[in-house]
Design a protein around this motif. Structure first.
Motif, short mmCIF file in Angstrom:
data_model
loop_
_atom_site.label_atom_id
_atom_site.label_comp_id
_atom_site.label_asym_id
_atom_site.label_seq_id
_atom_site.Cartn_x
_atom_site.Cartn_y
_atom_site.Cartn_z
N ALA A 393 0.82 -1.20 0.00
CA ALA A 393 0.00 0.00 0.00
C ALA A 393 0.86 1.26 0.00
N ALA A 396 2.02 1.71 -3.46
CA ALA A 396 0.93 2.21 -4.30
C ALA A 396 0.73 3.70 -4.09
N ARG A 399 3.26 5.64 -5.99
CA ARG A 399 3.05 5.67 -7.44
C ARG A 399 1.90 6.59 -7.83
N SER A 400 0.79 6.50 -7.12
CA SER A 400 -0.42 7.19 -7.57
C SER A 400 -0.93 8.26 -6.61
N THR A 545 -4.30 -3.06 -3.72
CA THR A 545 -2.98 -3.36 -4.31
C THR A 545 -3.02 -4.53 -5.29
N GLY A 591 6.53 -4.32 -6.56
CA GLY A 591 5.92 -3.01 -6.37
C GLY A 591 5.74 -2.58 -4.96
#
Length: 593
Positions: A393, A396, A399-400, A545, A591
């Protein structure tokens, strides 16, 4: 023994009695009992002791002089018979009696002291036919082992095995065969746990390599003048473990009673010459059997810490055990250990939680060089998954973006969030800023503590936390910033920092019932609340995720080493030890860094 001849109950060798003012205290190897309430008990005891008799070669040396004069008791009196029966039942219930076969040769005294049915053990040993193998059967260690077996009543066959190292002896007995390896090393020696012969040989090789990493065995000549007492101790321990295993008796290591040992893992006797000392240590490495059922995960925090202690055993472990050492334990608790990435310092609300967090993160750092992609280690599947999902998480969010920011009112009034934020900003006087974000479309929150004076980006981030409520995330992020500051001031230079998360809450609260009058301002109640919220949080983070990691399972490469090289091969003992202790390793999911 015919059908008409029933076995005779006798006092086990070594039973001793101490008179009391109006009673007796009886004690043996496996139990004791105190009887009180009548001045006639000493006389009753002497009458019963005469009827039962002691085990062979024991005599009456363990009985202290009983007070005189004593009342005369008539064994035919029904009241005396009833009292004798009651006293016998107490002795039997406390393992002070042994069942000896009628009409058969007397079993050795040590068997009567070891089991309440020495006749069966003696029959098993009579068929055991021990065999001793050594490169030099006339060497001091082999001679001592042979002598110990002979004194126990089991004369062994002796063979020369030139394939064995000079300071190692292997003894085999029983059907199916069980073996024990015993060895002298430069600093002492060891005796393996009883196992099938192939496993005993491989365990001895692995243990020798761990205790003597430079050579895998004692350098030539280093044990020639070794203390004879240490050689005798090792040989006697090996003989006892072998014969107990062949006779179906409990292993002398006593894994159930020693908190350092694991009940379902072997224990190795490790002896040190200077200063003279010997003790049992857990053996959590060795070959992994891919066909064997996976060990059960730890059921609570105490069990998880016991297994981390075994993984970090100073002689045979694969990790450095996390310890508070001289680190401060207020306002938060710290624990430190060594890892391949350098010293590691973990922070948590309590020292036991800091040790758990440090142990799992240390294992991850050991495995980072041995697997492709990130690694998450937990004391069980749920614990490992919670750790993996939180890291995914965070990746994530990098990234976003972290999602919508919440107002301070949504977390500030929770007692734990308020406490740790106050410790950070007032007690430690660190000018930090806190922002809490909600992940899009999920009931999951990210809290970030940042130094406003630092440059933008990750360099200014002091701590982050992903949890099920804004207050939980804020409290753990503030706690992380507090322990990071403590580690920077009091920990070793360049230490890696890690912090407790809600993934550990379930272990910490299993079997613990917080007091009814507490609220989440009390750590136990707060942890219990996070444990209840953990399943829903994991489901939300899995949706967010897309993470569905599979636990690592031992395979053929872990038995043979084929296909493994370099850092992957170096990580195999750690992975195998974690698996043997019931830990879960989630690896290869991307990731999350």
């Amino acid at each position: 023994m015919t059908a008409a001849e029933s076995p005779r109950m006798r006092l086990r060798p070594g039973v001793a009695v101490t008179p009391l003012r109006a009673g007796l205290h009886l004690r043996g190897r496996d139990g004791s009992v105190t009887l009180e309430g009548s001045r006639a008990l000493p006389a009753l005891w002497e009458l019963l002791a005469d009827q039962l008799g002691h085990g062979p070669e024991d005599g009456r040396g363990g009985q202290e002089d009983l007070p005189r004069p004593r009342p005369r008791l008539d064994p035919a009196d029904p009241r005396v018979e009833s009292a004798l029966a009651a006293l016998s039942s107490q002795l039997h219930a406390h393992d002070l009696l042994a069942e000896y076969p009628a009409g058969a040769a007397e079993p050795a005294a040590w068997l009567g002291a070891s089991t309440h049915r020495p006749g069966l053990a003696a029959a098993a040993l009579a068929a055991a036919r021990p065999v001793v193998a050594a490169a030099d059967p006339a060497g001091p260690l082999a001679t001592a082992l042979i002598s110990a077996l002979e004194r126990a009543g089991t004369r062994p066959e002796v063979f020369r095995d030139t394939g064995l190292p000079a300071d190692r002896v292997v003894a085999v007995a029983g059907t199916p065969p069980v073996a024990v390896a015993v060895a002298r090393t430069a600093d002492g020696g060891f005796a393996t746990a009883p196992a099938e012969p192939g496993r005993a040989h491989s365990d001895a090789e692995s243990i020798a390599a761990r205790l003597c990493p430079a050579t895998g065995s004692a350098p030539a000549g280093t044990t020639a003048g070794a203390p004879s007492a240490l050689t005798a101790l090792l040989a006697g321990a090996a003989a006892q473990r072998l014969l107990c295993a062949a006779a179906g008796l409990p292993d002398p290591a006593g894994r159930e009673e020693d908190p350092r040992l694991l009940p379902d893992r072997p224990a190795v006797l490790v002896a040190e010459a200077r200063p003279p000392h010997a003790s049992y240590h857990p053996w959590v490495t060795g070959p992994v059997d891919p066909t064997a059922p996976s060990p059960s995960p730890a059921g609570n925090l105490d069990e998880a810490l016991r297994r981390i202690g075994a993984l970090g055993d100073p002689h045979l472990g694969v990790l450095d055990a996390p310890r508070p050492g001289r680190l401060p334990q207020l306002p938060a608790a710290l624990a430190a250990c060594r890892t391949p990435a350098g010293p590691l310092v973990a922070g948590a609300p309590r020292a036991d939680l800091a040790r758990l967090t440090a142990g799992c993160r240390a294992a991850e750092l050991h495995l980072d060089d041995g697997t492709s992609g990130p690694v998450a280690v937990g004391a069980g599947p749920g614990h490992a998954l919670g750790r993996a999902l939180r890291r995914a998480a965070l990746a994530a969010a990098d990234r976003s973006g972290p999602g919508r920011a919440l107002s301070e009112e949504e977390w500030r009034e929770h007692p734990q969030a308020r406490h740790w934020w106050t410790v950070l900003t007032r007690h430690l006087e660190l000018p930090m800023e806190m922002t809490v974000h909600r992940f899009p479309a999920e009931q999951a929150y990210l809290a970030v503590v940042r130094d406003p004076a630092a440059e933008a980006g990750t360099a200014g981030v002091s701590a982050r936390a992903v949890e099920a409520t804004p207050a939980d995330a804020a409290a753990l992020a503030a706690l992380g910033a507090v322990t990071r500051a403590m580690a920077a001031e009091h920990g070793p230079a360049g230490a890696v920092h890690t912090v407790f998360s809600g993934a550990e809450a379930a272990l910490a609260t299993t079997g613990v019932e917080p007091a009814a009058w507490t609220d989440e301002g009390w750590t136990d109640r707060w942890l219990a609340g996070m444990a209840r919220r953990e399943p829903e949080l994991c489901a939300a983070l899995a949706r967010l995720t897309g993470l569905r990691p599979e636990p690592w399972q031992p395979g053929a490469a872990d038995l043979t080493g084929n296909g493994a090289a370099g850092p992957v091969r170096a990580a195999e003992p750690v992975r195998a030890a974690l698996h043997a202790c019931g830990f879960t390793v989630l690896a290869g999911w991307g990731g999350a860094r």
